[in-house]
Every structure is written in structure tokens, then in C-alpha cells.
Design a protein around this motif. Structure first.
Motif, PDB file in Angstrom:
ATOM      1  N   THR A  64       0.829  -1.213   0.000  1.00  0.00           N
ATOM      2  CA  THR A  64       0.000   0.000   0.000  1.00  0.00           C
ATOM      3  C   THR A  64       0.853   1.249   0.000  1.00  0.00           C
ATOM      4  N   ALA A  76       0.718   5.236  -7.623  1.00  0.00           N
ATOM      5  CA  ALA A  76       1.781   6.202  -7.330  1.00  0.00           C
ATOM      6  C   ALA A  76       2.752   6.380  -8.491  1.00  0.00           C
ATOM      7  N   THR A  93       0.491   3.094  -3.822  1.00  0.00           N
ATOM      8  CA  THR A  93      -0.611   4.055  -3.852  1.00  0.00           C
ATOM      9  C   THR A  93      -0.205   5.401  -3.275  1.00  0.00           C
ATOM     10  N   GLU A  94      -0.869   6.412  -3.785  1.00  0.00           N
ATOM     11  CA  GLU A  94      -0.700   7.775  -3.265  1.00  0.00           C
ATOM     12  C   GLU A  94      -1.993   8.524  -3.542  1.00  0.00           C
ATOM     13  N   GLY A  95      -2.619   9.007  -2.516  1.00  0.00           N
ATOM     14  CA  GLY A  95      -3.861   9.754  -2.678  1.00  0.00           C
ATOM     15  C   GLY A  95      -4.990   8.931  -3.270  1.00  0.00           C
ATOM     16  N   GLY A  96      -5.016   7.637  -2.989  1.00  0.00           N
ATOM     17  CA  GLY A  96      -6.087   6.785  -3.478  1.00  0.00           C
ATOM     18  C   GLY A  96      -5.873   6.246  -4.873  1.00  0.00           C
ATOM     19  N   GLY A  97      -4.767   6.580  -5.508  1.00  0.00           N
ATOM     20  CA  GLY A  97      -4.498   6.090  -6.858  1.00  0.00           C
ATOM     21  C   GLY A  97      -3.098   5.512  -6.973  1.00  0.00           C
TER      22      GLY A  97
END
Length: 106
Positions: free
Chosen positions: A53, A63, A57-61
Motif C-alpha cells: 500500500t 503512485a 498508492t498515493e492519494g487513493g491512486g
């Protein structure tokens, strides 16, 4: 006493009790080999899930490819038992090089 303070105190007591259970029960409770194996596997699965994770991912999307590349390099260095400083610097260097090489990655 507000609900927030009560919740914080309850969590603090629970955390302290949870940490106290290990030393108090050490040597008194015998776990079977199967339970120890399952606990070890569960810890590994949790660690891999947190790593995935954080790396993907970053900000819900998604990365991008640079961060997973750096994590991969750091993982390989750690697997090869490199010192911690080398692992961190290797991962950071790989990420920086990938960001410089791949257009549009930040």
C-alpha cells in the motif's frame, strides 16, 4: 470528562495492558507449532500488505513506477543483508534516477 478524553484513556489502558500481557504470560502459555507458524505467516502477510500500500498508492491512486522501483531496489538490498543505511540510500538513489529517466514522473 468528555467522550474524547474517555476514549483516549481507554485506548491508553488497552495499549498498556496489551503490552503487559507478553512479559506476564511468557513461559506460562505454550503455543503449538502450527499456531506459531500461522502467527509468523500472519505477520509476514501484514508486512507485505503495508509495504504494497505504501509503495503502490498515493492519494487513493497508483503512485507511478518510480516508487515501486525504489522499494524493489531497497528490498533486494535488504534481502542481500546490506546495512540499513545502504538500503535507504540505494532505494532513494534508484527512485531519483527513475524519476530523472522517466518523463512525467514526479
Amino acid at each position: 470528562m468528555s467522550a474524547t478524553v474517555a476514549l483516549i484513556l481507554a485506548l491508553a489502558v488497552g495499549t498498556y495492558a496489551f503490552r503487559l500481557v507478553g512479559p506476564v504470560l511468557h513461559g506460562r502459555v505454550e503455543l503449538s507449532a502450527r499456531v506459531r507458524e500461522l502467527l509468523s505467516a500472519g505477520a509476514l502477510v501484514l508486512l507485505v500488505a503495508l509495504l504494497a500500500t505504501g509503495a503502490l498508492t498515493e492519494g487513493g491512486g497508483f503512485a507511478g513506477w518510480t516508487r515501486p522501483g525504489g522499494v524493489l531496489v531497497g528490498g533486494v538490498l535488504a534481502w542481500r543483508r546490506a546495512p540499513f543505511v545502504v538500503v535507504v540510500l540505494g532505494a532513494a538513489t534508484a527512485t531519483a534516477l527513475l524519476r530523472a529517466a522517466l518523463p512525467g514522473s514526479a
